[in-house]
Design a protein around this motif. Sequence first.
Motif, mmCIF file in Angstrom:
data_model
loop_
_atom_site.group_PDB
_atom_site.id
_atom_site.type_symbol
_atom_site.label_atom_id
_atom_site.label_comp_id
_atom_site.label_asym_id
_atom_site.label_seq_id
_atom_site.Cartn_x
_atom_site.Cartn_y
_atom_site.Cartn_z
ATOM 1 N N ILE A 27 3.536 10.453 9.802
ATOM 2 C CA ILE A 27 4.022 11.464 10.740
ATOM 3 C C ILE A 27 3.455 11.193 12.127
ATOM 4 O O ILE A 27 4.157 11.251 13.133
ATOM 5 N N GLN A 28 2.145 10.800 12.126
ATOM 6 C CA GLN A 28 1.515 10.488 13.405
ATOM 7 C C GLN A 28 2.216 9.346 14.107
ATOM 8 O O GLN A 28 2.277 9.268 15.315
ATOM 9 N N GLN A 29 2.781 8.407 13.292
ATOM 10 C CA GLN A 29 3.483 7.273 13.886
ATOM 11 C C GLN A 29 4.930 7.619 14.200
ATOM 12 O O GLN A 29 5.735 6.729 14.501
ATOM 13 N N GLY A 30 5.314 8.895 14.052
ATOM 14 C CA GLY A 30 6.631 9.321 14.471
ATOM 15 C C GLY A 30 7.678 9.341 13.392
ATOM 16 O O GLY A 30 8.862 9.498 13.660
ATOM 17 N N VAL A 31 7.283 9.138 12.120
ATOM 18 C CA VAL A 31 8.246 9.214 11.019
ATOM 19 C C VAL A 31 8.604 10.686 10.788
ATOM 20 O O VAL A 31 7.735 11.562 10.893
ATOM 21 N N ASP A 32 9.871 10.896 10.500
ATOM 22 C CA ASP A 32 10.330 12.250 10.215
ATOM 23 C C ASP A 32 9.492 12.830 9.083
ATOM 24 O O ASP A 32 9.308 12.171 8.040
ATOM 25 N N PRO A 33 8.934 14.017 9.270
ATOM 26 C CA PRO A 33 8.018 14.575 8.257
ATOM 27 C C PRO A 33 8.642 14.639 6.861
ATOM 28 O O PRO A 33 7.962 14.361 5.864
ATOM 29 N N ALA A 34 9.932 14.968 6.754
ATOM 30 C CA ALA A 34 10.560 15.060 5.436
ATOM 31 C C ALA A 34 10.590 13.689 4.767
ATOM 32 O O ALA A 34 10.280 13.534 3.573
ATOM 33 N N VAL A 35 10.951 12.684 5.557
ATOM 34 C CA VAL A 35 10.981 11.302 5.022
ATOM 35 C C VAL A 35 9.573 10.872 4.628
ATOM 36 O O VAL A 35 9.349 10.291 3.552
ATOM 37 N N ALA A 36 8.612 11.168 5.503
ATOM 38 C CA ALA A 36 7.224 10.794 5.233
ATOM 39 C C ALA A 36 6.726 11.451 3.949
ATOM 40 O O ALA A 36 6.098 10.802 3.106
ATOM 41 N N GLN A 37 7.024 12.747 3.788
ATOM 42 C CA GLN A 37 6.606 13.444 2.556
ATOM 43 C C GLN A 37 7.281 12.823 1.341
ATOM 44 O O GLN A 37 6.673 12.654 0.276
ATOM 45 N N GLY A 38 8.582 12.453 1.535
ATOM 46 C CA GLY A 38 9.321 11.855 0.403
ATOM 47 C C GLY A 38 8.704 10.533 -0.030
ATOM 48 O O GLY A 38 8.503 10.284 -1.219
ATOM 49 N N LEU A 39 8.382 9.685 0.956
ATOM 50 C CA LEU A 39 7.757 8.396 0.639
ATOM 51 C C LEU A 39 6.371 8.604 0.044
ATOM 52 O O LEU A 39 5.967 7.904 -0.881
ATOM 53 N N ALA A 40 5.653 9.582 0.556
ATOM 54 C CA ALA A 40 4.277 9.815 0.099
ATOM 55 C C ALA A 40 4.237 10.281 -1.354
ATOM 56 O O ALA A 40 3.275 10.010 -2.083
ATOM 57 N N ALA A 41 5.321 10.969 -1.769
ATOM 58 C CA ALA A 41 5.322 11.551 -3.122
ATOM 59 C C ALA A 41 5.098 10.493 -4.206
ATOM 60 O O ALA A 41 4.485 10.763 -5.242
ATOM 61 N N GLN A 42 5.597 9.248 -3.945
ATOM 62 C CA GLN A 42 5.443 8.207 -4.979
ATOM 63 C C GLN A 42 3.985 7.806 -5.193
ATOM 64 O O GLN A 42 3.662 7.162 -6.179
ATOM 65 N N TYR A 43 3.121 8.164 -4.225
ATOM 66 C CA TYR A 43 1.717 7.771 -4.380
ATOM 67 C C TYR A 43 0.857 8.886 -4.979
ATOM 68 O O TYR A 43 -0.314 8.670 -5.255
ATOM 69 N N ALA A 44 1.470 10.076 -5.147
ATOM 70 C CA ALA A 44 0.700 11.178 -5.736
ATOM 71 C C ALA A 44 0.735 11.051 -7.252
ATOM 72 O O ALA A 44 1.330 11.856 -7.964
ATOM 73 N N LEU A 45 0.109 9.971 -7.724
ATOM 74 C CA LEU A 45 0.142 9.696 -9.164
ATOM 75 C C LEU A 45 -0.791 10.651 -9.883
ATOM 76 O O LEU A 45 -1.842 11.010 -9.365
ATOM 77 N N THR A 46 -0.364 11.029 -11.087
ATOM 78 C CA THR A 46 -1.270 11.840 -11.894
ATOM 79 C C THR A 46 -1.783 11.021 -13.069
ATOM 80 O O THR A 46 -1.075 10.191 -13.626
ATOM 81 N N PHE A 47 -3.027 11.273 -13.377
ATOM 82 C CA PHE A 47 -3.665 10.561 -14.494
ATOM 83 C C PHE A 47 -4.126 11.571 -15.520
ATOM 84 O O PHE A 47 -4.522 12.677 -15.186
ATOM 85 N N ASN A 48 -4.033 11.170 -16.765
ATOM 86 C CA ASN A 48 -4.398 12.079 -17.854
ATOM 87 C C ASN A 48 -5.544 11.494 -18.670
ATOM 88 O O ASN A 48 -5.782 10.275 -18.667
ATOM 89 N N GLU A 49 -6.196 12.376 -19.355
ATOM 90 C CA GLU A 49 -7.226 11.931 -20.300
ATOM 91 C C GLU A 49 -6.555 11.020 -21.328
ATOM 92 O O GLU A 49 -5.465 11.312 -21.811
ATOM 93 N N GLY A 50 -7.208 9.889 -21.627
ATOM 94 C CA GLY A 50 -6.602 8.943 -22.581
ATOM 95 C C GLY A 50 -6.034 7.758 -21.846
ATOM 96 O O GLY A 50 -6.437 7.443 -20.726
ATOM 97 N N PRO A 51 -5.083 7.043 -22.476
ATOM 98 C CA PRO A 51 -4.546 5.828 -21.862
ATOM 99 C C PRO A 51 -3.597 6.127 -20.706
ATOM 100 O O PRO A 51 -2.781 7.052 -20.784
ATOM 101 N N ASN A 52 -3.730 5.355 -19.656
ATOM 102 C CA ASN A 52 -2.854 5.458 -18.486
ATOM 103 C C ASN A 52 -2.416 4.059 -18.091
ATOM 104 O O ASN A 52 -3.147 3.087 -18.300
ATOM 105 N N ARG A 53 -1.216 3.950 -17.522
ATOM 106 C CA ARG A 53 -0.730 2.643 -17.095
ATOM 107 C C ARG A 53 -1.458 2.192 -15.841
ATOM 108 O O ARG A 53 -1.810 3.003 -14.981
ATOM 109 N N PHE A 54 -1.610 0.875 -15.746
ATOM 110 C CA PHE A 54 -2.257 0.290 -14.573
ATOM 111 C C PHE A 54 -1.330 0.368 -13.359
ATOM 112 O O PHE A 54 -0.126 0.563 -13.479
#
Lengths: 521, 416
Positions: free
Chosen positions: A304-331
Motif C-alpha cells: 500500500i505504501q508503494q501505491g498498490v490499491d489497498p484491496a489488491v494488496a490485501q488480496g495478494l497478502a491473503a495468500q501469505y496468511a498461512l495457518t498451521f496446526n498441531e501435527g503434520p503441516n506441509r512445507f
Amino acid sequence: MKNYIKYLPFLALGVISCEPEFDTPIDEAGFYSNGEADFSNYVALGNSLTAGYADGALYLTGQENSYPNIMAQQFAKVQETQLFTQPLVNDNAGGLLLAGTQITSNRRVLAFGPDGAPAPRVYTGMQPTTDITNVLSGSFGNMGVPGAKSFHLITPNYGDVSGVPVGSANPYFVRFASSPSTTVLADAAAQNPTFFSIFIGNNDLLSYASSGGTGVDQTGNFDPTTYGSNDLTDPMVFASAYSTIVNTMVGTGADGALVNLADVTSLPFFTTVPNNALVLDAATAANLTGFFQAVAGIFAQGAIQQGVDPAVAQGLAAQYALTFNEGPNRFLIDVPVSQTNPLGFRQMTADELLVLTIDQTALAQGYGSVVLTPEVLQVLGLLQTGGQPTQAQAQLVLGAVSGLDDKDALDKDELTAISTAQANYNATIKALAQANGLAFVDAQAVFKQVATQGVPFDGGVLTTAFVTGGFFSLDGVHPTPRGYAYLANIVLDAINTTYNSTVPKVNIGAYKTITLSNEVQ
Amino acid sequence: MKKLLFLAVFMLATAVTYAGGYRVSLQGQRALAMGHTGVAVVNNAELGFFNPAGLVYLENRLNVSAGGFGVLADIAYQNEQTGDVARVNSSVGTPFYLYASYKVTDWLTAGLSVYTPYGSGVEWEDDWAGSHLVNNIDLAAIYIQPILSLKLNEYFSVGGGPIYVTGSVNFNKNLNRTLSDIEGNRSEVTVDASGVTNWGWSASAMFSPTDNMRIGFNYRSEIILEAEGGDADFENIPNSPATPFADTKFNAELPLPAELAVGFSYEFCDKWLFAFDYNQTFWSVYESLDIDFANPAIPDSQNARMYEDASTYRFGLQYEANDMFSLRAGYYFDESPVQEGYFAPETPRNDSNNFTGGFSVNVNEHLAIDASFLYIRFKEVDASYDFYFENGQAVPFSGTYKSSAFVPGLGITYKL
C-alpha cells in the motif's frame, strides 16, 4: 581268490556310477522350453537398471544380481547358451577412478549410529579400484550403461575417455566400448544376438526428476546435443532414438523384450520424505500462524505504501496468511517471484513431492518453513503488542521465510511435465513392441503394484518402502538384488507369454536386500 | 588290535557316510548280506552287535569279526519352479565294526564289540538353494561295548553289557537365505564338537526251541550325546552392530535313539537258512535340534525335527554251497522317521527299499573272508521342510529329492 577280491571296490564303483535319476530331470534338455525364442546369445541394452547399479554405485555383487544376469542364468537352464558376460568392475566398494582420481562415489551401506539408529552412509571400508582407463576387451552381453539416456545409445564417442571430464562421454561405457568412437547400440548389434532386452529411457525422465526439475523440459527441442544433463528429453527425440535401437536389434534377426518406464511416484527417492513432515506442537503452530499473519500484514502495508490499491494488496497478502496446526503441516516451497506471488513462496500442495536427498538437518532448523531466530521473535512480539516495525525489522521477518529450493521438490508443473513425457515414451515403447511382435513388459504397472500393494513372497511382502521394503536399494531409485530378481521374473513372464517358452522364474526370497556395514566415516 | 582301532577311528574321522535318519545299518558283512538280519542268527561274532545272547552258542573258543564298508551315496535335489538343481558330492565313507568273543565256560562267553551304528555325512555344494538349512554335516559315533553272554539252559540264553559312546559332530549352515558380508560372501556358522561321550546299555535274549529254529530279542538303549562347550565359528559376518555374531561356544543334544529288534531264523534243507528281523527305532526322541550359543547376544538356533518311531522289516537267506563258499542275499524295507513337512536336507531320507547280497570264503579252518553289498533305492519324493522361519514367517524349503546308495563291504571272520 585274493586277486579277485581286490577288484571288488572297482566293480562297485562301476555299478554306482549311475547316479540317482529323476523321473523328469529338469536339467535335461527338453524339460523347459525356449518356445519360439532362442536364448543362446542374449544381449541386454539399457542404463544403470540393466547394469545392476544399486546403492548409488556399480559394484561386483550388484552386477552379479543384475536382472539380465539373473535372466541369463535361467535361460541356461532352458537351452545351451553362450556364457553371459558382464563388464564387471573390480570391487564391492563401487566408485570409479579416472587415471587414479575418484570421479564417482562409493556405494552406500546401512550403518548404525552410536544411538542405534540406522542410516544409509557411503561405504569407506576400502578404496575403489576400478579405473575407467583400464578398458576391458571382448564383447559383453550386459550392455547396460549407468546414466545413459535413450539417445546416448546411438551417440558416437559416448565411450571416449577424453569426453568424460566435459560430460560428452560416459565413464561406465568408456570401460568396455569396443572403440572410443563406437556407440552402445553398435557394440550390442555386433554381437549378433539371438535375443535382446531393452530397458532405456528412465534417465530421460529421472535426471530431470531427481534434480527436482531444475533442468529444462526440452519438449519441442529436437536436438539432444543441446540438452543439459538434467533436462527432460523431447518425446520425438526419444521415439526416434528408441525406434532406431529396436529396429537395429530386430534387424539382427533377434527376438526380444521391451520394458516400459515406471512412474517416479513408485520410487522411494520421491516418496520417502512426505511433504507434510513439518510436525508442530500447538504452541509452535500458533507461533507460525502468528508469524504469517505478520508477514501478510507487513506485505500489505508495504504494498500500500508503494501505491498498490489497498484491496489488491490485501488480496495478494491473503495468500501469505498461512495457518498451521498441531501435527503434520506441509512445507513451504520457493517459487519464481511473480505479479501474483510477489514474495515468491507458497505452501506445497497434496501431490507435490520431495526428494530423498533433501537436507534433513536443515529441515529441522526451519528450512521449508521459518527460521525463527530470537531477533525474529522479538519483532513478532513487537507486532503482537501493536507496535510498528521498522523497515529493517519488516525485512527481517520476510527474510525469515525459508521455502524449499526447486532442487529439493517436484512441484505440480514439473510432475505434469514428467508424466506427459513418460506417457509419450511409454506409448512409443508399447507401439514398437506390438509392431515388431516383441515381448512387452509393463514395468510401470508392476512398479506401481509393488508401491501400492506390495508383492507377497515366501518370506514376507516386497514393498517400495525405503530401507525396509526390500525392493529398492539405499539410493532410493535402483532395486536391491531382490528387486532385480523380481524384475527378472516379470520380464521372464512377458517373454514366456509372447514366445510360448517356459523359462523358470527365480525365488526372490533367496535374493538379498540391503547390505549392512559400519565401515563408514 | 590297538593299531586296527586307531586306523578305524582315523578312517571314521574322514568318513562321509550316507545315512537315513542317521542310523547306519552296517554292523556286519554276513548280516548285511542277509538284509541286515541277525537277531536270531548264530553265525559268527557279529552277534556281538545283533544279539549278544547268541555268542554263547558259537562253537569256537575265540571268535573275531572285523570289517568295514565304503559308502557311495548320491542325493539329487531339484525344484521345477526355479530350475535349481543340486547333487550331493558322491563320497566314500567307512563305517566299521570289530567284534571279539571268548568262551570262558560252556555257559559263559565274554566279548567286546566296537561298532558305528549312527553317523551321517552330507556335503551339499556351499550356498546351494537349501544352504540356510545345511551346507554340510558330519556326524560320527563309535560304540564300545563289553559283553557277557550267558546260557541259562539248552534253549535259552541272555546277554548284554554297558555301552560307551564317543561321538563327534560338525555342522555348517548359512545363517539365513540372504545375509552376507560386503563382498557378498554368505554369512555362515560351523558348530563343531568332538570327544562327546556318554553311556548306555543293551540287553538281549535268544530262544532255540528246536535244532533248526531260533528266536531272538535285542534292545539297545537310547543315548543322548550332550555336546557341551563345542566351538561355534561364525564366518562372513557383516561388520555391523545389527549382526553380533562372534565366535562362541555352544551346547546341543543329539539323541542316538533306542532300538528294539526281534526276529527268528530257520534252517532248512540242510544248507539253507532263512532269517527275519523286525526293528523298531525309537526316533520320536528326536524332537528338535537346538543349538544354544553361549553368547547371549546370539539367538539360539532351533530346528524342529519331530521324528517318529520307525520300523524296518528285514529278510535274509543263506546258502552254504560247500565247505568253502557261503552265499547270502536279502532285502529290507526301511521306514523313514521323517514326518511330512519335516524333510530337512541334512538327513534327506524317505522310505527305502534295500537289496543286499554277499558271500563268505573259508580260506582255511580259522579264517574266512566276508564280502557284502547293499543297494539302497529311495523313491523319488516331493518333500519340504516347513519349519524354517524368517521374521516370524515360516518359509518352506521344498523340492524333489532322489537318492541312492551303494555300499560294498569287506571283512574277516577268525575263529580259534
